[in-house]
Design a protein around this motif. Sequence first.
Motif, PDB file in Angstrom:
ATOM      1  N   LEU A   1      -3.566 -39.167  -9.763  1.00 43.16           N
ATOM      2  CA  LEU A   1      -2.867 -38.024  -9.170  1.00 43.16           C
ATOM      3  C   LEU A   1      -2.268 -38.398  -7.815  1.00 43.16           C
ATOM      4  N   LEU A   2      -3.009 -39.156  -7.037  1.00 40.43           N
ATOM      5  CA  LEU A   2      -2.520 -39.593  -5.729  1.00 40.43           C
ATOM      6  C   LEU A   2      -1.259 -40.443  -5.863  1.00 40.43           C
ATOM      7  N   SER A   3      -1.185 -41.223  -6.943  1.00 41.11           N
ATOM      8  CA  SER A   3      -0.010 -42.069  -7.170  1.00 41.11           C
ATOM      9  C   SER A   3       1.131 -41.324  -7.846  1.00 41.11           C
ATOM     10  N   ALA A   4       0.797 -40.348  -8.702  1.00 32.84           N
ATOM     11  CA  ALA A   4       1.821 -39.662  -9.495  1.00 32.84           C
ATOM     12  C   ALA A   4       2.477 -38.502  -8.756  1.00 32.84           C
ATOM     13  N   ALA A   5       1.730 -37.817  -7.889  1.00 32.56           N
ATOM     14  CA  ALA A   5       2.259 -36.628  -7.221  1.00 32.56           C
ATOM     15  C   ALA A   5       3.550 -36.883  -6.446  1.00 32.56           C
ATOM     16  N   PRO A   6       3.712 -38.037  -5.761  1.00 33.94           N
ATOM     17  CA  PRO A   6       4.970 -38.258  -5.038  1.00 33.94           C
ATOM     18  C   PRO A   6       6.217 -38.251  -5.921  1.00 33.94           C
ATOM     19  N   MET A   7       6.042 -38.330  -7.241  1.00 37.36           N
ATOM     20  CA  MET A   7       7.191 -38.348  -8.150  1.00 37.36           C
ATOM     21  C   MET A   7       7.644 -36.950  -8.549  1.00 37.36           C
ATOM     22  N   HIS A   8       7.047 -35.906  -7.957  1.00 42.93           N
ATOM     23  CA  HIS A   8       7.294 -34.541  -8.434  1.00 42.93           C
ATOM     24  C   HIS A   8       8.768 -34.144  -8.399  1.00 42.93           C
ATOM     25  N   ASP A   9       9.522 -34.629  -7.396  1.00 41.41           N
ATOM     26  CA  ASP A   9      10.926 -34.230  -7.245  1.00 41.41           C
ATOM     27  C   ASP A   9      11.900 -35.359  -7.557  1.00 41.41           C
ATOM     28  N   VAL A  10      11.463 -36.344  -8.368  1.00 41.81           N
ATOM     29  CA  VAL A  10      12.360 -37.464  -8.655  1.00 41.81           C
ATOM     30  C   VAL A  10      13.617 -36.994  -9.388  1.00 41.81           C
ATOM     31  N   GLY A  11      13.535 -35.838 -10.057  1.00 42.42           N
ATOM     32  CA  GLY A  11      14.701 -35.305 -10.757  1.00 42.42           C
ATOM     33  C   GLY A  11      15.843 -34.907  -9.836  1.00 42.42           C
ATOM     34  N   LYS A  12      15.574 -34.807  -8.526  1.00 43.10           N
ATOM     35  CA  LYS A  12      16.648 -34.488  -7.580  1.00 43.10           C
ATOM     36  C   LYS A  12      17.668 -35.615  -7.462  1.00 43.10           C
ATOM     37  N   LEU A  13      17.322 -36.780  -8.042  1.00 39.06           N
ATOM     38  CA  LEU A  13      18.327 -37.850  -8.132  1.00 39.06           C
ATOM     39  C   LEU A  13      19.551 -37.375  -8.916  1.00 39.06           C
ATOM     40  N   GLY A  14      19.359 -36.394  -9.802  1.00 42.06           N
ATOM     41  CA  GLY A  14      20.465 -35.889 -10.610  1.00 42.06           C
ATOM     42  C   GLY A  14      21.073 -34.607 -10.083  1.00 42.06           C
ATOM     43  N   THR A  15      20.670 -34.159  -8.882  1.00 43.45           N
ATOM     44  CA  THR A  15      21.212 -32.927  -8.302  1.00 43.45           C
ATOM     45  C   THR A  15      22.412 -33.254  -7.418  1.00 43.45           C
ATOM     46  N   PRO A  16      23.541 -32.579  -7.594  1.00 43.27           N
ATOM     47  CA  PRO A  16      24.729 -32.872  -6.768  1.00 43.27           C
ATOM     48  C   PRO A  16      24.448 -32.674  -5.283  1.00 43.27           C
ATOM     49  N   ASP A  17      25.066 -33.522  -4.453  1.00 43.96           N
ATOM     50  CA  ASP A  17      24.835 -33.473  -3.009  1.00 43.96           C
ATOM     51  C   ASP A  17      25.191 -32.128  -2.396  1.00 43.96           C
ATOM     52  N   HIS A  18      26.282 -31.503  -2.851  1.00 42.78           N
ATOM     53  CA  HIS A  18      26.716 -30.261  -2.212  1.00 42.78           C
ATOM     54  C   HIS A  18      25.719 -29.134  -2.417  1.00 42.78           C
ATOM     55  N   ILE A  19      24.829 -29.310  -3.407  1.00 41.37           N
ATOM     56  CA  ILE A  19      23.760 -28.333  -3.633  1.00 41.37           C
ATOM     57  C   ILE A  19      22.476 -28.792  -2.952  1.00 41.37           C
ATOM     58  N   LEU A  20      22.122 -30.056  -3.155  1.00 40.51           N
ATOM     59  CA  LEU A  20      20.872 -30.581  -2.610  1.00 40.51           C
ATOM     60  C   LEU A  20      20.855 -30.522  -1.087  1.00 40.51           C
ATOM     61  N   LEU A  21      21.996 -30.793  -0.453  1.00 36.51           N
ATOM     62  CA  LEU A  21      22.054 -30.889   1.005  1.00 36.51           C
ATOM     63  C   LEU A  21      22.626 -29.644   1.661  1.00 36.51           C
ATOM     64  N   LYS A  22      22.842 -28.610   0.911  1.00 33.71           N
ATOM     65  CA  LYS A  22      23.417 -27.382   1.465  1.00 33.71           C
ATOM     66  C   LYS A  22      22.456 -26.773   2.493  1.00 33.71           C
ATOM     67  N   PRO A  23      22.910 -26.512   3.738  1.00 38.36           N
ATOM     68  CA  PRO A  23      22.009 -25.990   4.762  1.00 38.36           C
ATOM     69  C   PRO A  23      21.679 -24.512   4.600  1.00 38.36           C
ATOM     70  N   GLY A  24      22.493 -23.783   3.890  1.00 42.79           N
ATOM     71  CA  GLY A  24      22.281 -22.350   3.732  1.00 42.79           C
ATOM     72  C   GLY A  24      21.646 -22.005   2.406  1.00 42.79           C
ATOM     73  N   LYS A  25      21.604 -20.704   2.133  1.00 37.30           N
ATOM     74  CA  LYS A  25      21.010 -20.203   0.904  1.00 37.30           C
ATOM     75  C   LYS A  25      21.903 -20.538  -0.286  1.00 37.30           C
TER      76      LYS A  25
END
Length: 343
Positions: A196-220
Motif C-alpha cells: 500500500l505504501l508503494s501503490a498509493a502514490p499512483m492514485h492520480d497517475v491517470g492525470k497524465l491523460g487530462t488536458p492541461d487547460h483543465i488540469l492546471l485551471k486555477p478556477g472552478k
Amino acid sequence: MNIAIIEDTPVNLVVMQSLIKRLGDHDCLVFSDPELGLAWCLDNAPDLIIVDYMMPRLDGLEFVRRCRATPDLRDRPILMVTAAAEKEVRYAALEAGATDFLTKPIDRNEFNPRVRNMLQLRASMAATSLRADELSIAVRRATEEIHLRERETVMRLARAAEFRDPETGSHILRMAHYSAIIGYQLGMPEEFVDQLLSAAPMHDVGKLGTPDHILLKPGKLSPEEMEIMRQHALIGYEILKNSSSPVLQMAAEIALNHHEKYDGSGYPQGKAREEIPIVGRIVAVADVFDALTSERPYKPAWDLERARAHLEAGRGNHFDPRCVDLFLASWNEIIEIHNIYQD
C-alpha cells in the motif's frame, strides 16, 4: 558428527562406542536410560541415533516414533538394534521411521559399514540442506532487488504524473504514509501495508491523460470540464491494469476507486460501502485529508483541525467510518507525517 547410542546393556554400549572411535573423530554419547537418551536427542538433534529395540519403560519403536514427531529429527538417520529373528519388529520399525538395522550380537563387519553409510547419508543431507539454504538466500536477495527496482519504477511514474499536476511530490509521500497508517490500524498483514505504501502514490497517475487547460485551471471547473477531469480514475486504471506485479495490481485498484464514496455518490462507477475495495476506501481518506491541508493554485491550505472536522462530517457518507476512526485515532502520527514531509 554427533552420535547418540541408546542401549540398556552395558557391554553392548562399550562395544559400539569402541567401534565408533575407530571410524573417525566423532562425538559419541551413550545412554543406558532410554528416557534420558530421548530427552537429549530431542534437545540436541544428533547426526546419527543408534537405539536398541528391547528396553525398559520405552522400547525402540516408541523411541523412533517420538523422534520422527520432532521436526529437527525427521530426517536424521536412526539405526535400530534387533535380534536377527525379530522380523515383525523390523517391519514395525520401518513403519515407525527407522532408517536401517543392526543385528545382535554386534558384529564389527556389519556395524562399521552400516554406521559409515548412515554418516555419509547424513553428511549428504546436511550438504543438500546447506545448499538449499544458500539458494533460498540468493532467491530472496534477487527478489528484494526486483521489488526495489519495481518500486523505483512505480515512484518515477507517480512523479511523471506529478510534473503535470499542481500537487507536489510531498503530497504523494504524505498520503501514502497516511494510507499505510490506516492499513496497519485495520490489522492488515505487513506485506499488504508495505504494498500500500508503494501503490498509493499512483492514485492520480491517470492525470497524465487530462488536458492541461483543465488540469492546471486555477478556477472552478465547469460541469463539462469536471466530467473530463473525472476520467483520470479510469485512465489510471487502464494504465496500470493487468500487470503481473502485486504492487501495480493494487495501484490499479486504488486509481479506479479512490474517488468512490461510501454512500455511492462518488465516481467513476458509483460503488458503495464494501463494493469499494478496501484500498480505495483507505486512500480516499488519506488523499482528501492531504489535499485539504495542502495549498493549491485554486485554494489556500486548511489547518489540520478544520480538515479533521471535515473527515468527521464525511464519516459514513463520503468515507468509510472505520477508516476515519482509525485515521483520527492515530492523530499524533498523522501530525508527525504532516510535519516531516513538507512541500
